[in-house]
Design an enzyme around this catalytic site. Structure first.
Site, mmCIF file in Angstrom:
data_model
loop_
_atom_site.group_PDB
_atom_site.id
_atom_site.type_symbol
_atom_site.label_atom_id
_atom_site.label_comp_id
_atom_site.label_asym_id
_atom_site.label_seq_id
_atom_site.Cartn_x
_atom_site.Cartn_y
_atom_site.Cartn_z
ATOM 1 N N GLY A 86 0.935 -1.258 0.052
ATOM 2 C CA GLY A 86 0.031 -0.093 -0.078
ATOM 3 C C GLY A 86 0.935 1.199 0.015
ATOM 4 N N TYR A 100 1.001 13.645 3.106
ATOM 5 C CA TYR A 100 0.090 12.542 3.038
ATOM 6 C C TYR A 100 1.081 11.233 2.723
ATOM 7 C CZ TYR A 100 -3.279 9.260 1.484
ATOM 8 O OH TYR A 100 -3.782 7.985 1.240
ATOM 9 N N THR A 132 12.038 0.720 -3.157
ATOM 10 C CA THR A 132 12.005 1.333 -4.567
ATOM 11 C C THR A 132 13.164 1.780 -5.164
ATOM 12 O OG1 THR A 132 11.176 3.165 -5.949
ATOM 13 C CG2 THR A 132 10.942 3.382 -3.529
ATOM 14 N N GLU A 134 13.643 4.250 -6.441
ATOM 15 C CA GLU A 134 13.667 5.777 -6.402
ATOM 16 C C GLU A 134 14.434 6.182 -5.228
ATOM 17 O OE1 GLU A 134 11.841 8.810 -7.427
ATOM 18 O OE2 GLU A 134 12.014 7.935 -9.355
ATOM 19 N N TYR A 161 8.107 11.256 -2.197
ATOM 20 C CA TYR A 161 8.014 9.985 -2.307
ATOM 21 C C TYR A 161 9.226 9.097 -2.021
ATOM 22 C CZ TYR A 161 7.344 5.254 -4.293
ATOM 23 O OH TYR A 161 7.415 3.813 -4.665
ATOM 24 N N LYS A 165 9.813 6.949 1.343
ATOM 25 C CA LYS A 165 10.145 5.403 1.236
ATOM 26 C C LYS A 165 11.383 5.010 1.798
ATOM 27 C CE LYS A 165 6.780 2.992 -1.406
ATOM 28 N NZ LYS A 165 6.324 1.793 -0.937
HETATM 29 P P1 NAP Z 1 -0.449 1.063 -7.151
HETATM 30 O O1 NAP Z 1 -1.121 0.527 -8.507
HETATM 31 O O2 NAP Z 1 -0.488 2.625 -7.227
HETATM 32 O O3 NAP Z 1 -1.194 0.680 -5.866
HETATM 33 C C1 NAP Z 1 -0.927 1.189 -4.722
HETATM 34 C C2 NAP Z 1 -1.995 0.339 -3.782
HETATM 35 O O4 NAP Z 1 -1.540 1.391 -2.322
HETATM 36 C C3 NAP Z 1 -3.360 0.598 -4.225
HETATM 37 O O5 NAP Z 1 -4.086 -0.573 -3.643
HETATM 38 C C4 NAP Z 1 -3.975 1.796 -3.304
HETATM 39 O O6 NAP Z 1 -5.278 1.744 -2.935
HETATM 40 C C5 NAP Z 1 -3.258 1.503 -2.024
HETATM 41 N N1 NAP Z 1 -3.089 2.549 -1.317
HETATM 42 C C6 NAP Z 1 -2.894 3.898 -1.492
HETATM 43 N N2 NAP Z 1 -2.977 4.500 -0.318
HETATM 44 C C7 NAP Z 1 -3.300 3.884 0.735
HETATM 45 C C8 NAP Z 1 -3.403 4.065 2.078
HETATM 46 N N3 NAP Z 1 -3.388 5.192 2.787
HETATM 47 N N4 NAP Z 1 -3.738 2.889 2.949
HETATM 48 C C9 NAP Z 1 -3.961 1.851 2.189
HETATM 49 N N5 NAP Z 1 -3.684 1.555 0.859
HETATM 50 C C10 NAP Z 1 -3.119 2.717 0.334
HETATM 51 O O7 NAP Z 1 1.237 0.771 -7.072
HETATM 52 P P2 NAP Z 1 1.886 -0.532 -7.662
HETATM 53 O O8 NAP Z 1 2.451 -0.254 -8.759
HETATM 54 O O9 NAP Z 1 1.059 -1.843 -7.365
HETATM 55 O O10 NAP Z 1 3.122 -0.677 -6.294
HETATM 56 C C11 NAP Z 1 3.062 -1.373 -5.168
HETATM 57 C C12 NAP Z 1 3.872 -0.907 -4.219
HETATM 58 O O11 NAP Z 1 5.245 -1.089 -4.761
HETATM 59 C C13 NAP Z 1 3.899 0.512 -4.010
HETATM 60 O O12 NAP Z 1 4.464 0.632 -2.486
HETATM 61 C C14 NAP Z 1 4.890 1.197 -4.799
HETATM 62 O O13 NAP Z 1 5.260 2.429 -4.287
HETATM 63 C C15 NAP Z 1 5.866 0.287 -4.718
HETATM 64 N N6 NAP Z 1 6.818 0.005 -6.018
HETATM 65 C C16 NAP Z 1 6.215 0.402 -7.407
HETATM 66 C C17 NAP Z 1 7.091 0.050 -8.206
HETATM 67 C C18 NAP Z 1 6.660 -0.091 -9.816
HETATM 68 O O14 NAP Z 1 7.350 0.047 -10.630
HETATM 69 N N7 NAP Z 1 5.311 -0.393 -9.845
HETATM 70 C C19 NAP Z 1 8.622 -0.051 -8.140
HETATM 71 C C20 NAP Z 1 9.029 -0.066 -6.845
HETATM 72 C C21 NAP Z 1 8.037 0.172 -5.873
HETATM 73 P P3 NAP Z 1 -6.305 2.316 -4.224
HETATM 74 O O15 NAP Z 1 -6.504 1.356 -5.236
HETATM 75 O O16 NAP Z 1 -7.619 2.620 -3.351
HETATM 76 O O17 NAP Z 1 -5.807 3.614 -4.561
HETATM 77 N N1 GDD Z 2 3.954 9.777 -15.178
HETATM 78 C C1 GDD Z 2 4.864 10.444 -16.356
HETATM 79 N N2 GDD Z 2 3.973 10.973 -17.213
HETATM 80 N N3 GDD Z 2 6.026 10.342 -16.327
HETATM 81 C C2 GDD Z 2 6.703 10.784 -17.571
HETATM 82 C C3 GDD Z 2 5.839 11.617 -18.602
HETATM 83 C C4 GDD Z 2 4.480 11.526 -18.319
HETATM 84 O O1 GDD Z 2 3.886 12.263 -19.171
HETATM 85 N N4 GDD Z 2 6.646 11.953 -19.437
HETATM 86 C C5 GDD Z 2 7.968 11.448 -19.119
HETATM 87 N N5 GDD Z 2 7.768 11.110 -17.962
HETATM 88 C C6 GDD Z 2 8.983 10.292 -17.267
HETATM 89 C C7 GDD Z 2 9.157 10.667 -15.760
HETATM 90 O O2 GDD Z 2 9.747 12.027 -15.580
HETATM 91 C C8 GDD Z 2 10.009 9.543 -15.156
HETATM 92 O O3 GDD Z 2 11.538 9.960 -15.234
HETATM 93 C C9 GDD Z 2 9.638 8.549 -16.058
HETATM 94 O O4 GDD Z 2 9.033 9.041 -17.046
HETATM 95 C C10 GDD Z 2 8.722 7.292 -15.225
HETATM 96 O O5 GDD Z 2 7.705 8.055 -14.794
HETATM 97 P P1 GDD Z 2 6.611 7.352 -14.140
HETATM 98 O O6 GDD Z 2 6.162 6.335 -15.032
HETATM 99 O O7 GDD Z 2 5.717 8.051 -13.468
HETATM 100 O O8 GDD Z 2 7.400 6.408 -13.018
HETATM 101 P P2 GDD Z 2 8.623 6.694 -11.831
HETATM 102 O O9 GDD Z 2 9.934 6.103 -12.340
HETATM 103 O O10 GDD Z 2 8.414 8.157 -11.536
HETATM 104 O O11 GDD Z 2 7.880 5.763 -10.534
HETATM 105 C C11 GDD Z 2 7.785 4.502 -10.648
HETATM 106 O O12 GDD Z 2 8.863 3.796 -10.663
HETATM 107 C C12 GDD Z 2 9.341 3.791 -9.050
HETATM 108 C C13 GDD Z 2 10.516 2.815 -8.969
HETATM 109 O O13 GDD Z 2 11.487 3.430 -9.798
HETATM 110 C C14 GDD Z 2 6.468 4.239 -9.577
HETATM 111 O O14 GDD Z 2 5.770 3.193 -9.808
HETATM 112 C C15 GDD Z 2 6.846 4.473 -8.349
HETATM 113 O O15 GDD Z 2 5.903 4.056 -7.223
HETATM 114 C C16 GDD Z 2 8.251 3.471 -8.006
HETATM 115 O O16 GDD Z 2 8.800 3.421 -6.685
#
Ligand code: NAP
Ligand code: GDD
Length: 372
Positions: A86, A100, A132, A134, A161, A165
């Site tokens: 979450g 938040y 992450t 990040e 963020y 994290k």
């Molecule tokens: P996501 O699709 O944005 O899902 C986030 C989940 O967290 C959703 O179920 C959301 O609920 C829930 N949530 C948000 N605020 C909350 C709160 N206050 N209390 C309880 N639950 C809450 O993210 P994801 O891509 O599946 O990523 C899963 C986790 O891995 C996250 O912690 C993210 O930061 C981390 N992460 C993701 C990536 C990536 O590339 N995807 C990479 C590294 C780390 P709602 O559906 O109600 O919004």
């Molecule tokens: N979202 C978004 N929208 N990103 C854009 C855009 C746009 O229109 N144009 C360019 N980008 C660039 C962002 O500036 C960033 O450098 C890259 O695309 C990836 O953006 P996102 O897909 O939003 O992902 P993120 O890398 O910022 O974050 C995701 O990955 C992290 C792990 O490295 C999220 O899933 C995070 O929750 C996760 O921790």
């Protein structure tokens, strides 16, 4: 039967992880937030199965900002494994809601760890924390001699963020060391899928590619085309989460593909998947993408038409320019082998979004033909 509790079960990773754990015979519990409209689209198929067959799947209303709620759920569920997925996970949005994000992504992690300790479940319950890439912040000088971020690279978060994290990362490690808890960080690099949220760059691109090809959108506006990411498939990454909690000793692991790609090249790959070649011309905010060729007879795109532009509203106050992770430890210690490469990921996302846009288009036509 093992019992798992997943926070963030309605998200991309939560939905794939729930499927994986059910396949492995777990009893799965998930925490979902109360919302004014439906927020369970990614797991509705599991919930519906539950009413037709014997599926061990239960949802609990909850929120990571609410300690008593978290304690009560963990007390009721008595989980063997908790996956804390979450989070407010959008980096750009974290600049708008920094407090938040600190509360949910930072202190929320502490609430889970403390709940387990308060309930005396330290020996029983293993905890996975969704850390992450990040955390690394993309600083070139912090990569190792092979040019990757690894488990020893220094952190330098570049967003609220990332800063939240990093607290989640260290408090997880601290509880492991201080209280001997089986608590691990998965430092996951970007992972995507057809279930990826629509405002993350890959999904934004694949949805727009489908909409432009099908004549439903004129132009895709993006931010920083120069950013580079190490993209994998979420299905592969949830498998790694599970493996991290099955080890004898709790440790932290990087999960990554070890290859990085420009956002601009992801755009080219997505369009190429539907037979459209894009040529980029110009620089910085003036860079634009044009149709160079279109070999798919289904799509009527005029040659030379401008379909990609940069909109500075998508730039971030501080950007992570480049991410590339070293998966050596996870491959050797966890035996983790991803099934998808980037080309396979793009193919699956494009196929899914073409279907999605076609369905939306059809519904729009049906609605407009009904004379209310
Ligand atoms: P996501 O699709 O944005 O899902 C986030 C989940 O967290 C959703 O179920 C959301 O609920 C829930 N949530 C948000 N605020 C909350 C709160 N206050 N209390 C309880 N639950 C809450 O993210 P994801 O891509 O599946 O990523 C899963 C986790 O891995 C996250 O912690 C993210 O930061 C981390 N992460 C993701 C990536 C990536 O590339 N995807 C990479 C590294 C780390 P709602 O559906 O109600 O919004
Ligand atoms: N979202 C978004 N929208 N990103 C854009 C855009 C746009 O229109 N144009 C360019 N980008 C660039 C962002 O500036 C960033 O450098 C890259 O695309 C990836 O953006 P996102 O897909 O939003 O992902 P993120 O890398 O910022 O974050 C995701 O990955 C992290 C792990 O490295 C999220 O899933 C995070 O929750 C996760 O921790």
């Amino acid at each position: 039967m093992k019992i798992a509790l997943i926070t963030g079960i309605t998200g991309q990773d939560g939905s794939y992880l729930a499927e994986l754990l059910l396949e492995k015979g777990y009893m799965v519990h998930g925490v979902k937030r109360r919302a004014s409209s439906f927020n369970t689209q990614r797991i509705d198929h599991i919930y519906q199965d539950q009413h037709q067959a014997h599926v061990n799947f239960t949802l609990h209303y909850g929120d990571l900002t609410d300690s008593t709620n978290i304690i009560r759920i963990i007390q009721e569920v008595q989980p063997d494994e908790i996956y804390n997925l979450g989070a407010m996970s959008h980096v750009k949005v974290s600049f708008d809601s920094p407090e938040y994000v600190a509360n949910v992504d930072g202190i929320g992690t502490l609430r889970i760890l403390e709940a387990v300790r308060i309930l005396g479940l330290e020996k029983k319950t293993r905890i996975y924390q969704a850390s992450t890439s990040e955390l690394y912040g993309g600083l070139a000088e912090n990569k190792n001699e092979k040019g990757f971020y690894d488990e020893h690279s220094p952190f330098y978060p570049r967003s609220p963020y990332g800063a939240a994290k990093i607290y989640g990362f260290w408090i997880t490690k601290n509880y492991r060391e201080a209280y001997n808890m089986f608590a691990c960080n998965g430092i996951l690099f970007n992972h995507e899928s057809p279930r990826r949220g629509e405002t993350f760059v890959t999904r934004k691109i694949t949805m727009a590619t489908a909409a432009i090809a099908l004549g439903e959108q004129d132009c895709l506006y993006l931010g920083n085309l120069e950013a580079q990411r190490d993209w994998g498939h979420a299905k592969d990454y949830v498998e790694a989460m599970w493996r991290i909690l099955q080890q004898e000793v709790p440790e932290d692991y990087i999960i990554a593909m070890g290859e990085t790609t420009y956002v601009r090249d992801f755009v080219k790959m997505s369009f190429s998947e539907v037979g459209i070649d894009i040529e980029f011309r110009g620089e910085g905010v003036d860079e634009k993408g044009y149709v160079a060729s279109c070999s798919n007879p289904d799509y009527q795109l005029e040659l030379g038409k401008q379909i990609i532009a940069v909109d500075p509203q998508y730039f971030r106050p501080t950007e992570v320019d480049l991410l590339i992770g070293d998966p050596t430890k996870s491959k050797t210690q966890l035996g983790w082998v991803p099934k998808y490469d980037l080309a396979g990921l793009v193919k699956e996302m494009m196929a899914s979004d073409i279907l999605y846009v076609k369905k939306e288009k059809m519904l729009k036509e049906v609605r407009s033909s009904i004379n209310y």
